[in-house]
Motif scaffolding. Structure first.
Motif, PDB file in Angstrom:
ATOM      1  N   THR A  10       0.806  -1.220   0.000  1.00 39.24           N
ATOM      2  CA  THR A  10       0.000   0.000   0.000  1.00 39.24           C
ATOM      3  C   THR A  10       0.841   1.272   0.000  1.00 39.24           C
ATOM      4  O   THR A  10       0.624   2.160  -0.827  1.00 39.24           O
ATOM      5  CB  THR A  10      -0.939   0.016   1.223  1.00 39.24           C
ATOM      6  OG1 THR A  10      -1.784  -1.125   1.170  1.00 39.24           O
ATOM      7  CG2 THR A  10      -1.791   1.270   1.237  1.00 39.24           C
ATOM      8  N   ILE A  11       1.782   1.379   0.893  1.00 39.34           N
ATOM      9  CA  ILE A  11       2.526   2.625   1.065  1.00 39.34           C
ATOM     10  C   ILE A  11       3.332   2.996  -0.185  1.00 39.34           C
ATOM     11  O   ILE A  11       3.175   4.098  -0.708  1.00 39.34           O
ATOM     12  CB  ILE A  11       3.392   2.574   2.336  1.00 39.34           C
ATOM     13  CG1 ILE A  11       2.468   2.497   3.556  1.00 39.34           C
ATOM     14  CG2 ILE A  11       4.333   3.778   2.427  1.00 39.34           C
ATOM     15  CD1 ILE A  11       3.162   2.156   4.840  1.00 39.34           C
ATOM     16  N   PRO A  12       4.180   2.115  -0.712  1.00 39.87           N
ATOM     17  CA  PRO A  12       4.942   2.532  -1.898  1.00 39.87           C
ATOM     18  C   PRO A  12       4.074   2.727  -3.147  1.00 39.87           C
ATOM     19  O   PRO A  12       4.332   3.626  -3.942  1.00 39.87           O
ATOM     20  CB  PRO A  12       5.966   1.419  -2.104  1.00 39.87           C
ATOM     21  CG  PRO A  12       5.572   0.311  -1.221  1.00 39.87           C
ATOM     22  CD  PRO A  12       4.619   0.827  -0.201  1.00 39.87           C
ATOM     23  N   VAL A  52      -0.117  -1.431 -12.868  1.00 38.99           N
ATOM     24  CA  VAL A  52       1.025  -1.573 -11.958  1.00 38.99           C
ATOM     25  C   VAL A  52       0.882  -2.868 -11.156  1.00 38.99           C
ATOM     26  O   VAL A  52       1.845  -3.624 -10.983  1.00 38.99           O
ATOM     27  CB  VAL A  52       1.138  -0.348 -11.017  1.00 38.99           C
ATOM     28  CG1 VAL A  52       2.098  -0.619  -9.866  1.00 38.99           C
ATOM     29  CG2 VAL A  52       1.569   0.880 -11.796  1.00 38.99           C
ATOM     30  N   GLY A  53      -0.337  -3.148 -10.689  1.00 30.37           N
ATOM     31  CA  GLY A  53      -0.576  -4.371  -9.923  1.00 30.37           C
ATOM     32  C   GLY A  53      -0.356  -5.633 -10.740  1.00 30.37           C
ATOM     33  O   GLY A  53       0.292  -6.573 -10.273  1.00 30.37           O
ATOM     34  N   VAL A  54      -0.873  -5.652 -11.947  1.00 27.54           N
ATOM     35  CA  VAL A  54      -0.720  -6.842 -12.805  1.00 27.54           C
ATOM     36  C   VAL A  54       0.748  -7.074 -13.124  1.00 27.54           C
ATOM     37  O   VAL A  54       1.245  -8.211 -13.043  1.00 27.54           O
ATOM     38  CB  VAL A  54      -1.564  -6.698 -14.094  1.00 27.54           C
ATOM     39  CG1 VAL A  54      -1.185  -7.744 -15.122  1.00 27.54           C
ATOM     40  CG2 VAL A  54      -3.046  -6.783 -13.765  1.00 27.54           C
ATOM     41  N   ALA A  97      -1.029 -13.369  -4.753  1.00 34.92           N
ATOM     42  CA  ALA A  97      -1.130 -12.589  -5.985  1.00 34.92           C
ATOM     43  C   ALA A  97      -2.425 -11.780  -6.012  1.00 34.92           C
ATOM     44  O   ALA A  97      -2.421 -10.593  -6.350  1.00 34.92           O
ATOM     45  CB  ALA A  97      -1.046 -13.506  -7.201  1.00 34.92           C
ATOM     46  N   LEU A  98      -3.516 -12.403  -5.645  1.00 34.90           N
ATOM     47  CA  LEU A  98      -4.792 -11.682  -5.606  1.00 34.90           C
ATOM     48  C   LEU A  98      -4.782 -10.590  -4.543  1.00 34.90           C
ATOM     49  O   LEU A  98      -5.314  -9.493  -4.766  1.00 34.90           O
ATOM     50  CB  LEU A  98      -5.942 -12.657  -5.363  1.00 34.90           C
ATOM     51  CG  LEU A  98      -6.291 -13.571  -6.524  1.00 34.90           C
ATOM     52  CD1 LEU A  98      -7.360 -14.576  -6.115  1.00 34.90           C
ATOM     53  CD2 LEU A  98      -6.749 -12.768  -7.732  1.00 34.90           C
ATOM     54  N   LEU A  99      -4.178 -10.861  -3.405  1.00 39.51           N
ATOM     55  CA  LEU A  99      -4.089  -9.860  -2.346  1.00 39.51           C
ATOM     56  C   LEU A  99      -3.259  -8.658  -2.801  1.00 39.51           C
ATOM     57  O   LEU A  99      -3.654  -7.511  -2.595  1.00 39.51           O
ATOM     58  CB  LEU A  99      -3.486 -10.470  -1.077  1.00 39.51           C
ATOM     59  CG  LEU A  99      -3.340  -9.507   0.093  1.00 39.51           C
ATOM     60  CD1 LEU A  99      -4.709  -9.037   0.580  1.00 39.51           C
ATOM     61  CD2 LEU A  99      -2.566 -10.165   1.216  1.00 39.51           C
ATOM     62  N   VAL A 100      -2.134  -8.910  -3.435  1.00 41.64           N
ATOM     63  CA  VAL A 100      -1.288  -7.822  -3.927  1.00 41.64           C
ATOM     64  C   VAL A 100      -2.031  -7.015  -4.992  1.00 41.64           C
ATOM     65  O   VAL A 100      -2.004  -5.784  -4.991  1.00 41.64           O
ATOM     66  CB  VAL A 100       0.054  -8.366  -4.468  1.00 41.64           C
ATOM     67  CG1 VAL A 100       0.788  -7.316  -5.294  1.00 41.64           C
ATOM     68  CG2 VAL A 100       0.926  -8.850  -3.328  1.00 41.64           C
ATOM     69  N   LEU A 101      -2.720  -7.681  -5.888  1.00 35.06           N
ATOM     70  CA  LEU A 101      -3.460  -6.996  -6.943  1.00 35.06           C
ATOM     71  C   LEU A 101      -4.577  -6.138  -6.359  1.00 35.06           C
ATOM     72  O   LEU A 101      -4.723  -4.963  -6.716  1.00 35.06           O
ATOM     73  CB  LEU A 101      -4.027  -8.013  -7.935  1.00 35.06           C
ATOM     74  CG  LEU A 101      -4.634  -7.458  -9.201  1.00 35.06           C
ATOM     75  CD1 LEU A 101      -3.623  -6.639  -9.980  1.00 35.06           C
ATOM     76  CD2 LEU A 101      -5.148  -8.601 -10.061  1.00 35.06           C
ATOM     77  N   THR A 103      -4.813  -4.971  -3.273  1.00 42.03           N
ATOM     78  CA  THR A 103      -4.212  -3.904  -2.479  1.00 42.03           C
ATOM     79  C   THR A 103      -3.682  -2.790  -3.375  1.00 42.03           C
ATOM     80  O   THR A 103      -3.842  -1.607  -3.064  1.00 42.03           O
ATOM     81  CB  THR A 103      -3.076  -4.465  -1.596  1.00 42.03           C
ATOM     82  OG1 THR A 103      -3.600  -5.513  -0.774  1.00 42.03           O
ATOM     83  CG2 THR A 103      -2.472  -3.396  -0.715  1.00 42.03           C
ATOM     84  N   THR A 104      -3.085  -3.149  -4.490  1.00 43.03           N
ATOM     85  CA  THR A 104      -2.559  -2.153  -5.424  1.00 43.03           C
ATOM     86  C   THR A 104      -3.685  -1.291  -5.982  1.00 43.03           C
ATOM     87  O   THR A 104      -3.569  -0.066  -6.045  1.00 43.03           O
ATOM     88  CB  THR A 104      -1.795  -2.836  -6.564  1.00 43.03           C
ATOM     89  OG1 THR A 104      -0.735  -3.619  -6.015  1.00 43.03           O
ATOM     90  CG2 THR A 104      -1.206  -1.819  -7.522  1.00 43.03           C
TER      91      THR A 104
END
Length: 128
Positions: A10-12, A52-54, A97-101, A103-104
């Motif tokens: 989240t932060i970056p 960016v997330g993908v 992967a789904l969590l990162v996507l 969250t992004t």
């Protein structure tokens, strides 16, 4: 833990996208002057967060796959019949992967809202 993943993403990502909005204010002003509605500007910047997330998920998953393959060939620990090797399981990739996507994309909401609220008249007149 998933909380660490969320905060590490989240932060970056928020900072990257927010700085991008600030540096592209003139372009956003031009989009507004050309008739783009606030919702369309919002969606453009949210799509950027999705991209960016993908790309991040693809790069991270690819690197993880290569590291797992490496450590399968070169075990972390090996003593006679006892060997520690990572397990290559697609399910281990899916949830992070789904969590990162997700969250992004969520981190991109605030910068997208900021972009959608830019007043084209003020920007084009040089008043920021």
């Amino acid at each position: 833990s998933y909380a660490m993943v969320v905060s590490a993403v989240t932060i970056p990502v928020w900072a990257l996208l927010y700085i991008n909005v600030l540096s592209r204010q003139r372009e956003v002003g031009l989009l507004g002057a050309l008739g783009f509605r606030r919702e369309e500007v919002f969606l453009v910047f949210l799509a950027q967060a999705l991209l960016v997330g993908v790309l991040g998920v693809l790069a991270g998953s690819g690197l993880s796959y290569l590291l797992i393959r490496f450590f399968q060939e070169h075990p972390v620990f090996e003593s006679e019949e006892f060997v520690i090797r990572p397990l290559l399981d697609p399910a281990n990739f899916a949830a992070p992967a789904l969590l990162v996507l997700l969250t992004t994309v969520l981190a991109g909401v605030i910068p997208a809202v900021r972009a959608s609220r830019i007043d084209p008249g003020r920007i084009l007149r040089g008043i920021t």
